[in-house]
Design an enzyme around this catalytic site. Structure first.
Site, PDB file in Angstrom:
ATOM      1  N   ALA A  71       0.829  -1.206   0.000  1.00  0.00           N
ATOM      2  CA  ALA A  71       0.000   0.000   0.000  1.00  0.00           C
ATOM      3  C   ALA A  71       0.863   1.256   0.000  1.00  0.00           C
ATOM      4  O   ALA A  71       1.231   1.781   1.053  1.00  0.00           O
ATOM      5  CB  ALA A  71      -0.936  -0.013   1.209  1.00  0.00           C
ATOM      6  N   SER A 124       2.916   8.539  -9.022  1.00  0.00           N
ATOM      7  CA  SER A 124       4.309   8.700  -9.458  1.00  0.00           C
ATOM      8  C   SER A 124       5.088   9.573  -8.467  1.00  0.00           C
ATOM      9  O   SER A 124       6.266   9.341  -8.214  1.00  0.00           O
ATOM     10  CB  SER A 124       4.349   9.347 -10.848  1.00  0.00           C
ATOM     11  OG  SER A 124       3.743   8.507 -11.798  1.00  0.00           O
ATOM     12  N   ILE A 160      -5.037  -0.284  -4.730  1.00  0.00           N
ATOM     13  CA  ILE A 160      -4.229  -1.318  -4.084  1.00  0.00           C
ATOM     14  C   ILE A 160      -4.733  -2.697  -4.517  1.00  0.00           C
ATOM     15  O   ILE A 160      -5.885  -3.060  -4.231  1.00  0.00           O
ATOM     16  CB  ILE A 160      -4.303  -1.185  -2.541  1.00  0.00           C
ATOM     17  CG1 ILE A 160      -3.941   0.249  -2.107  1.00  0.00           C
ATOM     18  CG2 ILE A 160      -3.407  -2.232  -1.886  1.00  0.00           C
ATOM     19  CD1 ILE A 160      -2.579   0.738  -2.550  1.00  0.00           C
ATOM     20  N   ASP A 217      11.686  -2.808  -7.340  1.00  0.00           N
ATOM     21  CA  ASP A 217      12.634  -3.536  -8.195  1.00  0.00           C
ATOM     22  C   ASP A 217      12.159  -4.978  -8.389  1.00  0.00           C
ATOM     23  O   ASP A 217      12.433  -5.592  -9.421  1.00  0.00           O
ATOM     24  CB  ASP A 217      14.032  -3.567  -7.564  1.00  0.00           C
ATOM     25  CG  ASP A 217      14.783  -2.255  -7.770  1.00  0.00           C
ATOM     26  OD1 ASP A 217      14.293  -1.415  -8.539  1.00  0.00           O
ATOM     27  OD2 ASP A 217      15.844  -2.086  -7.141  1.00  0.00           O
ATOM     28  N   ARG A 245       8.303  -4.809 -10.210  1.00  0.00           N
ATOM     29  CA  ARG A 245       8.404  -4.480 -11.642  1.00  0.00           C
ATOM     30  C   ARG A 245       8.932  -5.653 -12.456  1.00  0.00           C
ATOM     31  O   ARG A 245       8.581  -5.828 -13.623  1.00  0.00           O
ATOM     32  CB  ARG A 245       9.316  -3.257 -11.819  1.00  0.00           C
ATOM     33  CG  ARG A 245       8.650  -1.983 -11.379  1.00  0.00           C
ATOM     34  CD  ARG A 245       9.623  -0.828 -11.258  1.00  0.00           C
ATOM     35  NE  ARG A 245       8.915   0.394 -10.887  1.00  0.00           N
ATOM     36  CZ  ARG A 245       9.504   1.508 -10.486  1.00  0.00           C
ATOM     37  NH1 ARG A 245      10.836   1.556 -10.403  1.00  0.00           N
ATOM     38  NH2 ARG A 245       8.786   2.562 -10.176  1.00  0.00           N
ATOM     39  N   GLU A 257       3.079   0.400 -11.096  1.00  0.00           N
ATOM     40  CA  GLU A 257       4.489   0.104 -10.805  1.00  0.00           C
ATOM     41  C   GLU A 257       5.433   0.938 -11.671  1.00  0.00           C
ATOM     42  O   GLU A 257       6.402   0.441 -12.247  1.00  0.00           O
ATOM     43  CB  GLU A 257       4.768  -1.398 -10.946  1.00  0.00           C
ATOM     44  CG  GLU A 257       3.880  -2.199 -10.012  1.00  0.00           C
ATOM     45  CD  GLU A 257       4.556  -3.376  -9.369  1.00  0.00           C
ATOM     46  OE1 GLU A 257       5.791  -3.377  -9.259  1.00  0.00           O
ATOM     47  OE2 GLU A 257       3.839  -4.287  -8.945  1.00  0.00           O
TER      48      GLU A 257
END
Lengths: 402, 265
Positions: A124, A132, A157, A242, A245, A365
């Site tokens: 969340a 962004s 979410i 990381d 994505r 993401e």
């Protein structure tokens, strides 16, 4: 250089493919049309160990490597996006965040049941006014003795209405001179007083996925639920991305493959002007581009997964894979609809769903524009990666599988 | 209980078969998988093992590629796997294949039950299971849809067979050969523990000498079947007719009349 998959990776891919084809494919249209998550399939994924696929056995996981995580995501999204999204939030964003940043006690308390699939987990970060622009988040966490009191609204979410545990980001120091240093991360449980959730309806795609909101009203969260140190939340959020994505990129690769497979099959089936449309050059062009993009997306994902296995930082490579694969998946799905003509515009075929689902991944993401900025930042030397206090551990079969 | 499952590697179900002018059959670059019907046999073997104890050994006669089928069976939960191969085995028909498999099973010595899938999806002969039973001198229980009772102490097995005329319940003594059919169970997925085991395991390769088979009874020369001509079946042609009527009931009535006229029903 060896591009072949190991026997374990091949068998993992085959197992998840069989699961998706047997358990998801026959019913996905029904769930998508009725905007319902397929909780039965989610339960089976948990039983099979897919939800904890790359978590060490000692923490309740299946003990496979990060490439296997990517392969699972590709196979899931080849059939539908919704269950890949579960992998992104439950496994990529939450479980791996706990694995990277959690204390041993925290891993035992949350990671073990999550990796076993006994508790579902979400992430969340996003709010109605902060996507962004992460540091603009407005949720607050006020320290009062042994607890933090959390207030705020989280929006968009995944698994909001389904998950048991949430990794929530809130400001412990709203007036911090460097705003990103005022953010902290907390494991919030659904049972805590003041937590309410709901679904968001009317989405363009991923209609068989649970997407919703979380409201936090004076939620008392014990200090031991804080992940990392106070003020470390921004770094934690970014490192979790990381991994999230990576799963999105791998999933988008599967969506390109689905578009390619559907297009090839239909191009042989449909005849115009006295021959299969597969013999028309403009159809061939679209199919060739899908084949090219599938290979490129897959190689970018494997590179990112390989870096994770090596324990090397992969923010740039993962961002590149996510940016390329999601944009390419949208193009592939759009071309697949085009190849199917009017039939592609109807939900009689799967490709319209691919197109609707693909758009979301260009937004969540990290929007494509954010990834362009990241790539420009690296290329222009405007940004670099500093070592983190806790790095994602390199894959070690000996440690993972005992 | 020692249960043996005989399996075969086959092209993926979505593979497209082509035949060139010289009669060579190709499945393209299709990945090789365990014959899908064999998964029912593996599942039944695992269920019976878990119920009665013992072990499950999966065997296959085939070249290196046959390992894919064995690995899949181990990843589902089989305890041991053995591949049987010799270059002279290439081109074996069901007569020769059943000979090699039967020799291998005899070589193991302690086998109580042998399981097969109903057929292999590539050649579809439905013969190897029954032929192995004949060679072993064991009861042949093909088309089994249910294992009603297995009593290792009494050395007996009772199964329900799915026949065209109906279902037949039969009892036999052990060791027996059972051919499973779709519907007997729902094959499990491979597990991550199984996948790790399958990836690390050593797969013994038995030669014809190891199983005590004579080389002149295997391969193309040891086979009874000859292949004078091989060709791809012609593409099916047919016409679709849309039944037009005002109501669904009327459409159904017209459909029934047509099916009766064609003697389909």
């Amino acid at each position: 250089m060896d591009f072949s998959l190991t026997s374990e990776q091949e068998m993992t891919r085959q197992m998840v493919r069989e699961f998706a084809e047997r358990k998801v494919s026959p019913v996905i249209k029904e769930y998508d049309r009725s905007h319902r998550p397929n909780l039965d399939a989610l339960g089976r994924m948990a039983e099979l160990g897919i939800l904890g696929i790359c978590i060490p056995v000692r923490y309740g996981g299946a003990g496979m490597d990060y490439i296997c995580l990517g392969l699972a995501c590709e196979e899931l999204e080849r059939v539908d996006t919704s269950l890949r999204v579960v992998m992104s939030v439950h496994t990529g964003l939450n479980c791996l965040g706990l694995f990277q940043w959690g204390s041993e006690q925290q891993k035992q308390r949350w990671l073990v049941p999550q990796a076993r699939g006994e508790r579902y987990a979400a992430y969340a970060l996003t709010e109605p006014g902060a996507g962004s622009d992460v540091v603009a988040l407005a949720a607050t966490a006020r320290r009062e003795g042994d607890v933090y009191v959390l207030n705020g609204e989280k929006m968009w979410i995944s698994l909001a209405a389904v998950a048991h545990n949430f990794l929530v980001f809130a400001k412990t120091d709203p007036r911090a001179a460097k705003a990103h240093r005022g953010i902290s991360a907390f494991m919030v449980e659904r049972e805590m007083a003041g937590v309410t959730t709901g679904d968001i309806h009317g989405k363009l795609g991923v209609r068989a996925g649970s997407t919703g909101w979380i409201s936090l009203a004076d939620v008392e969260v014990p200090v031991e639920n804080r992940l990392g140190e106070e003020g470390e939340g921004f770094k934690i959020a970014m490192s979790c991305l990381d991994n999230g994505r990576y799963t999105v990129a791998a999933g988008a690769t599967g969506l390109i493959r689905a578009s390619l497979e559907a297009s090839v099959a239909y191009a042989h089936e449909r005849r115009t002007f006295g021959r299969e449309i597969a013999e028309h050059q403009l159809i061939q062009q679209m199919i060739a581009r899908m084949a090219r993009d599938y290979e490129m997306a897959r190689l970018l994902c494997w590179k990112a997964g390989w870096l994770k296995n090596q324990g090397q930082r992969n923010t740039r490579e993962t961002s590149l894979a996510k940016w390329f694969a999601t944009e390419a998946s949208f193009t592939a799905a759009s071309d697949a609809v085009q190849i199917h003509g009017a039939y592609g515009y109807s939900d009689e075929y799967d490709v319209e769903r691919y197109l609707r689902n693909a758009k979301g991944a260009c937004i969540y993401e990290g929007t494509s524009q954010i990834h362009e900025l990241i790539q420009a930042g690296y290329a222009l030397d405007h940004r670099g990666d500093r070592p983190l206090r806790c790095e994602l551990p390199a894959y070690d079969p000996g440690y993972w599988q005992t | 209980m020692h249960i043996v499952v005989c399996t075969k590697h086959t092209p993926d179900t979505e593979a497209k078969m082509t035949v060139d002018g010289a009669g060579n059959v190709s499945w393209g670059e299709s990945p090789l998988i365990i014959n899908p019907w064999d998964e029912y046999a593996v599942e039944e073997a695992l269920v019976l093992r878990d119920e009665h104890g013992g072990k499950v050994t999966v065997i296959s006669m085939g070249p290196q590629e046959a390992l894919e089928a064995l690995k899949h069976a181990v990843a589902m939960g089989c305890d041991e796997a053995i591949r049987i191969w010799d270059e002279t085995c290439a081109g074996s028909d069901t007569l020769a294949t059943s000979y090699v498999l039967a020799r291998a099973i005899e070589q193991m010595g302690d086998v109580d039950l042998v399981l097969f899938g109903k057929s292999a999806i590539d050649a579809q002969t439905w013969q190897v299971g029954a032929a192995v039973a004949k060679r072993l001198g064991a009861p042949s229980l093909m088309y089994t849809i249910k294992v009603v009772e297995l009593d290792p102490d009494a050395r007996s097995i009772t199964v329900e067979r799915l026949l065209e005329e109906g279902r037949q319940v039969v009892s036999a003594t052990l060791p027996a050969v059972v051919g499973t059919t779709k519907g007997i169970n729902e094959p499990r997925y491979t597990s991550f523990i199984g996948i790790r085991k399958a990836a690390k395991m050593e797969y013994p390769a038995w030669s014809l000498d190891d199983v005590g088979a004579e080389s002149d009874k295997v391969g193309a020369s040891g086979s009874g079947v000859r292949w004078p001509e091989v060709f791809a079946p012609p593409a099916r042609e047919g016409e679709a007719e849309m039944i037009e009527a005002e109501t669904v009931e009327q459409q159904a009535a017209i459909l029934v009349d047509k099916l009766l006229a064609e003697k389909v029903i």
